[in-house]
Structures are given as C-alpha cells and as structure tokens.
Design an enzyme around this catalytic site. Sequence first.
Site, PDB file in Angstrom:
ATOM      1  N   GLY A  41     103.631 150.855  99.680  1.00  0.00           N
ATOM      2  CA  GLY A  41     104.035 149.485  99.999  1.00  0.00           C
ATOM      3  C   GLY A  41     105.430 149.237  99.444  1.00  0.00           C
ATOM      4  N   LEU A  44     108.014 143.076  97.878  1.00  0.00           N
ATOM      5  CA  LEU A  44     108.655 142.723  96.612  1.00  0.00           C
ATOM      6  C   LEU A  44     108.118 143.558  95.462  1.00  0.00           C
ATOM      7  CD1 LEU A  44     108.900 138.845  96.807  1.00  0.00           C
ATOM      8  CD2 LEU A  44     110.722 140.522  96.996  1.00  0.00           C
ATOM      9  N   ALA A  45     106.798 143.682  95.363  1.00  0.00           N
ATOM     10  CA  ALA A  45     106.222 144.398  94.229  1.00  0.00           C
ATOM     11  C   ALA A  45     106.531 145.892  94.325  1.00  0.00           C
ATOM     12  CB  ALA A  45     104.711 144.159  94.173  1.00  0.00           C
ATOM     13  N   GLY A  46     106.298 146.484  95.485  1.00  0.00           N
ATOM     14  CA  GLY A  46     106.487 147.928  95.639  1.00  0.00           C
ATOM     15  C   GLY A  46     107.940 148.346  95.523  1.00  0.00           C
ATOM     16  N   ARG A 338      97.873 123.214  97.709  1.00  0.00           N
ATOM     17  CA  ARG A 338      97.546 123.689  99.052  1.00  0.00           C
ATOM     18  C   ARG A 338      96.072 123.560  99.409  1.00  0.00           C
ATOM     19  NH1 ARG A 338     101.372 129.111  99.040  1.00  0.00           N
ATOM     20  NH2 ARG A 338     103.310 127.947  99.213  1.00  0.00           N
ATOM     21  N   GLU A 432     100.382 140.977  95.523  1.00  0.00           N
ATOM     22  CA  GLU A 432      99.253 140.288  96.152  1.00  0.00           C
ATOM     23  C   GLU A 432      97.990 141.140  96.129  1.00  0.00           C
ATOM     24  OE1 GLU A 432     100.059 138.868 100.115  1.00  0.00           O
ATOM     25  OE2 GLU A 432      98.070 137.997 100.361  1.00  0.00           O
ATOM     26  N   ARG A 442      96.654 129.722  94.616  1.00  0.00           N
ATOM     27  CA  ARG A 442      97.999 130.035  94.171  1.00  0.00           C
ATOM     28  C   ARG A 442      98.931 128.854  94.410  1.00  0.00           C
ATOM     29  NH1 ARG A 442     102.421 131.510  96.561  1.00  0.00           N
ATOM     30  NH2 ARG A 442     101.542 132.146  98.557  1.00  0.00           N
ATOM     31  N   LEU A 448     106.204 135.164  95.070  1.00  0.00           N
ATOM     32  CA  LEU A 448     107.423 135.963  94.922  1.00  0.00           C
ATOM     33  C   LEU A 448     107.630 136.285  93.450  1.00  0.00           C
ATOM     34  CD1 LEU A 448     109.827 134.147  97.415  1.00  0.00           C
ATOM     35  CD2 LEU A 448     108.161 135.931  97.836  1.00  0.00           C
TER      36      LEU A 448
END
Lengths: 646, 246
Positions: A41, A44-46, A338, A432, A442, A448
């Site tokens: 992946g 953003l994280a990967g 939300r 995620e 969340r 992000l």
Amino acid sequence: MTKLNARIPEGPLAEKWTSYKAGQKLVNPANKRKLDIIVVGTGLAGASAAASLGELGFNVKAFCYQDSPRRAHSIAAQGGINAAKNYPNDGDSVYRLYYDTIKGGDYRAREANVYRLAEVSGSIIDQCVAQGVPFAREYGGLLDNRSFGGAQVSRTFYARGQTGQQLLLGAYSAMMRQVNAGTVKLFPRTEMLDIVLVEGKARGIITRNLVTGKIERHFGHAVVIATGGYGRAFYLSTNAMGSNGSAVWQVYKRGALFANPSFVQIHPTCIPVHGDYQSKLTLMSESLRNDGRIWVPKKKEDVEALSEGRIVPKDIAEDDRDYYLERRYPAFGNLVPRDVASRAAKERCDAGFGVGSGLAVYLDFQESIQRLGKHVIEERYGNLFQMYEKIVDENPYETPMMIYPAIHYCMGGVWVDYELMTTIPGLFSLGECNFSDHGANRLGASALMQGLADGYFILPYTIQNYLASEILTPRMPTTLPEFGEAESHIRERLDKLMQIKGSQSVDQIHRKFGLLLWELVGMARNKEGLNKAVKEFAMLREEFWKDVRIPGGAEEMNPELEKAARVADFIETGELMARDALQREESCGGHFREEYQTPEGEASRNDDDFMFVAAWEYTGTGKEPVLHKEALHYESIKVQTRNYKI
Amino acid sequence: MDFTLKIWRQENASAKGRFETYKVTGISSDCSFLEMLDILNQQLIDKFEIPVCFDHDCREGICGACSLYINGRPHGPDSAVTACQLHMRKFKDGDTIIVEPWRARPFPVIKDLVVDRSSFDRIIEAGGYVSINTGGVPDANTIPIPRANAETAMDAAACIGCGACVAACKNASAMLFVAAKVSQFAMLPQGRVEAKERVMRMVAKMDELGFGNCTNTGACEAECPKQISLSHIARLNREYLSARVL
C-alpha cells in the site's frame, strides 16, 4: 489461543512515548542494509513509511495495485489534517487533541496510542511544509487554520479542497527520492494475495502481477500492511473502485486478529444515490457544514410539492423549514460529529421528510452568501461547488445542495499493539487498516494525521525494536516450503474462481451484497437484522463461489478476476462485521443498535459491559470466530456521555 | 440515450489493435462516461465476451488514473474534467463516440485502453522532491511564504499526473507535467538550494524517455483537467535557462 497484550509502556500518559523511545532497541546502520521490509500500500501511511524506512537505510519493497503509487486513495481526502500546533492561540494543546479524539471516538479507542498520535501531530506539519506541501496561508505568510467537524479550536491545516492529494504527493515524492537512492524498490500494478509465515513470523508475501497475471514470491524480514479500509464492501461508498480489504482479510485468515470490524464511518455529506448504474458516491467535504445549513421541509405537503416539481426549495418559507441539527443540537448545530449528523439525516428521511429521491436533505448556503458575499463562499468552496455542479447539473449558489450519508471510512481494522505490530510477529499494520486510534467514530481531518503519524514518526521507531532481534536472520530464499504452500494456496483459489463460469458478473453479486450490508449492517442495526445478515452472507458466499462469471484468463490483465478475489473477501468480511455488531449490545459512535437508544433517539452506550476492543480470531470459513477482549482504561480523561445539545 | 461506441481493442502490448463497434442503449444522461463503459462491460460479460480494459480508480477526478481519448480529445468534450467526471448529458442521443487510449510513444499500450505511464514516475524520481529526510526539520511557521506565492505553487501542485497534456500534444511533450512540479518548487523557499539540479535532471529524464519538445501550441493547457496554466512552462524554461547559464 492468541493472547492480547497491547504492550503499553509504563508511566504517566504524557511520558509513555518518550520513555518508550528511550528504552527501545535500535538497529545500527550497517545492519539496516541487511534487513528487508515489505510495505504493501502506498497511501499516506505506506508511502510515508516506505520513504522514512528507506532514508534510515533499510531495503524496502513497496507494492501497490495502482499503476503509480501516487494514485492511492488518500489522494481523494479533501478537508484537512489536524495538528495540535496552537498557532491561532485559541487554547489547543496535545492534551486537548487527545481529549477530543478519545471523546469523538466515543471512548472506544486506546488511550496511549491516541495520546502519542496527538503528540507527534505537530511534527507532521513541520515535515510536510519542509517537503514543499503548499498549505493555505494567511496574508502575513504564516499557515492558515480552520475549524473542522465540530472542534472548538482551529487546528486543521489544509491545501484548498485537495489536502489529501498534496500530502500524498509529498510522501510519494519522498518515496520516489528513495527509489532514486536505491533503498526503495517499487512494484506498481501488483496485488498482495497472501502473507507467508515462517516459524510463526511474517516473512514475505505472494503477489499477482496485474499486467501479466504472474504469481510472485517476495521475502521480507518484516511485513507492513498499509492497505486502507474495507468500506467498498458496501459497493457504493466514497472509496476508490479498487480499494479493498483483502490484505486485511488474508492476514486475518493467517492468524492476525481483526478488531472492531463493525465500526465503520458513515459520512453525512455525500452526493445522494441517483441511479442503479451508479458506481460510487462522491463526498462533499465536511468543511461545507461550516457555512451551510442543513434542513428538510417541515410539512409533508411541501415534500410532495417538491418531488412533483410544483415548487423549488427557495419557495419554502423560513418558518416551514426544519433545521433539524440546529433544533436537536443547539450547542453544536450543523457541526455535530459525523455519526450524529448522519443518523439525524436518516431519521428525517425515514420519517418521510427527505427530498430528491426521498433519501436526501438540503445543505443550504443562501444565508452565508448573503452574510459573507458570494466571492467568499467561492473562495472557500469553489472547487467543491464546481464538482457538485458537474455531477448533479445544478448550481449550488442558486439552489441548495442535496446530500445524504455514505460509507466513508473504517475505524475497525487489524488489531495492533502499541508498536503497531499485529498478533503475528513481524507483521505491522498502519493507517486506516489498523484499528487503534479512532474508536467507534473518527473526527474529521484525523485520518490524514493518523496515516502520516504511523508512517513518518511511529513505525520507523517501533519496527526497529522488532528488527533488532532479526539482525542475525539471513535473507531467506523464496524456495522455502512455506512460500510454496502459500503460492499453491493462491493458485488453487484463482483456478477455482476461473473455473466457476457461472451466470452473474462480479459486480452483480457485489451490488446485491452491498445493498444487504447497507440495509442490515449500515446506519441502524438490530439483533434480528444482524442474525439475518450472518445467514444471508453465508448463503451469498456460496452463491458467489457457484455462480460468478469471470471472463478471460488468469495469466493476463484481467480486472474481473481482480474484483472477484476482492469481493469474495468482502462477503466474508461482511459476515464478521455482522457478528461483531451483534455482540456489541450498545450504541456507540458509528455503531447504532436500535434496541439501545434513549427516548430522544440518541445513542445509548454501555460502558460497564462494552468498554473493550473486540478482537476476532479466525477459526475457518463459515465457522464462528473466537472473540478476544482488550479492556480499555482511561486514566487521564473522565468518561462521559457525549452531549452536543448544550 | 443510445450510443454507438467505436473502441480501441488490443489484447496486449505486442498485439495489433483494432477498433470494435458496440451499441449501448437506454443510458441515463446522469450516467458518467465510465459508468456507461461499466454497462457496456456487463453486456459483454453477459455474452461471454471479454470486457474492455480501462484504468480508473477514484471516480471523482483526483487520482488521475483515467486516460481515455474520447472523440479525439483527452478526457472528452467537457472542459476541466477527467473522463470519470464526464457525464453522458454532454453527448447527443444517438451519437457515435470514438474511444482510444492515450497515444504517445512514452505511454505504450498495455491492453485495450490501458497505457503504461510509469515514465512519469521516472521523471519525479529524477528530482521532483525536496531532499530532506523525515525528522529534523524546522517548525512549519519558521519561514513565512507570501500568500500569492503559496497559491501559485498550489495551482501547479494540483497536477494529477494523468498524462492528458502528453496525449493532447502533437509532439507528445511532457513539459506541462514537468513544469507543474518545477514551478511548484520555484514558488517556494523549500528546496531552492537544489533548484538547478532539479530542473536539469527532470528535463534530461524527460528527454531520455522520449517525450517531445514544447512548441507553445497550448493544447496541453486546453485539455488539462486541472487547468494548469502554460505560464508554468514559462517558469520551467526560466529555471532551466538560469540553471544552464548562471
């Protein structure tokens, strides 16, 4: 039986991360070169993890199903990224960001992880600015902040409505620099199909080359999955067409625990469904709620007149409009979190006051346009208004937008400890696709933040604590029987899929499943529906394996085969989501059980019995999984009922 | 709405391609172009035929995966959209629509409408970044940046890397793509120290990969779904000249 140990460092909350870093093991530079890390992946994280690990000198292999790592779905995040910088001097702090995140998550997130997230949030902004991310600025040249999703402080940094894109391109660029330096090797158009365990440790993956169909084996001293959420299980969602939960599902089947699978986020402001050919739902940034007022007609006759086209929204007098969020939640109004906003929209539509197809509410900018002028609204939301107009063919400056909730994000995911390691040694999960930071709901602009925190500032530390004991492990040949076993398992599965040659396309079955999942495990759940879901999904799984039709072959580019493998996993994931929702006999965050609500229709949480993380252990397809509970303790925050009324 | 589609079909990179004609009927005008292709593919699957391959992912105009040449225009007849944001209401009932992959030598066809755009990644790899490692950077508010400069940088940074600029250009030039990245950094103090190397390396890589030269026709700007301005190419040229001369 797997035992849960979150391995949270001792000591006061605010000192845990500092003391962890002081005491952890490190890998020296000469040894880093000898260690291989697989990152699956490139969102953003990967991407941030791959870049940072490459910079440290590890050998990284980065995989993504897209043709370029720059297209990972983090790119679509619009609104912004939170950080406790307190630049506006409005009272923000690490503690307050931690507090808001825990409270927003309805007290179902792990305290120590969330505090650390808030602690590193400021460094993320420093890092991104240094990379040249063009955040919005004030006239004085300093960074601009906005309030987002009901926060009482302005802590959200943004780059127009394209914050995710800009942050991802920053992380992607940093990773490409490492590709150039030779520390990161890229494998685009490559999908992970299984994980390989050697003596109980994660040691590699099996992949399929999506261009040639070739099945390949890859070794790593550690494996990191950063593959996002499983929201596309619902078929219609704000996720990308290729977003999938298959890496998560594969590691679950190999022994990693799956935590809180029923915790999915339904985003309140999406463009409503308009036809059965529709392939996805488009999100309209939550920031719109800062200046838009949400309403439906008060009178049924107005609802009818609207649907028959006899009147338009602006014909309805102010007194005949029900600004239901402002009515029900005077303190927060249109800015409630939300989960609350989504449920309130559903409540009005279920009561027969929905507009458009009946499953939509108005988001109206008239008042803001009058108060601030059209140019201000255009400056703030111009690109969103344009996007809306392109899709719906209506001008939101003239007539209110129509919105409805849609599946957007998964709080649930692979269970990880404080080091972001799963219950499989050497397997880490970021962003995620892990579960730890958002509890049952969340907050806006926090995804992000979490993805980049995990990739830039947490994993590069914690993975070393694991790898320090692996420096004597030589690179393993992929001819080991464990690799062979995993590969033949994959080959059998793909062969089986290709041989079914049934009558329904993958999309047809997926649509059917998605609708059921939305109806039974969506915004409102109950025991009867969830029991039905477990049964129906098992039947649908059998139907899928008997009747799916995949044209073409397995040894070529074949998107239908890719989709089929993902949908097979989605159906099984749905079954686990239903079981998890069934056991959680309370309402919290995005999980609303109709049996557990207050007389006013608000969520009724049960802290005495359910203040735990539900982590599921796989026992076989169609068999009842084993539930493990990680009790949650809150030392630095008073557990209270979320109240957005006063 | 009913349409006749003439679609480029090509089994793989080395196979000879051809146009195939298909009919789709009863399409809603609210349907997106890619959803219309989904409907066509369902028809093909129903008839045991091979569906049309095309790149797509986010379906909201930001990932840059879609790469369709529709009636001779990248991303089709609407302006400032990607193919996934193009709706069938932009066509007339009964239209014949021609769908091709990007046509440019540095973007070889992989299958049907799918092309290989990894050359864009190679260009970024050559220098499209600020050379800093994670950690050890100054506080984000240490360097003020004039708002107008930050906005211009953002205009350039909006590039989604779809390749429409290359597909639109008669020279298959990647100048607008390269300019978007170079110009973003040219407007910011970050990475100034390596500005010369950046522009030299990125332009050299672009040339090496076989992209053509810019002759200021402006087709790229006209077709760019993110409306990236030709003025960024001017800025790229200035960066390049000053790197060569000074």
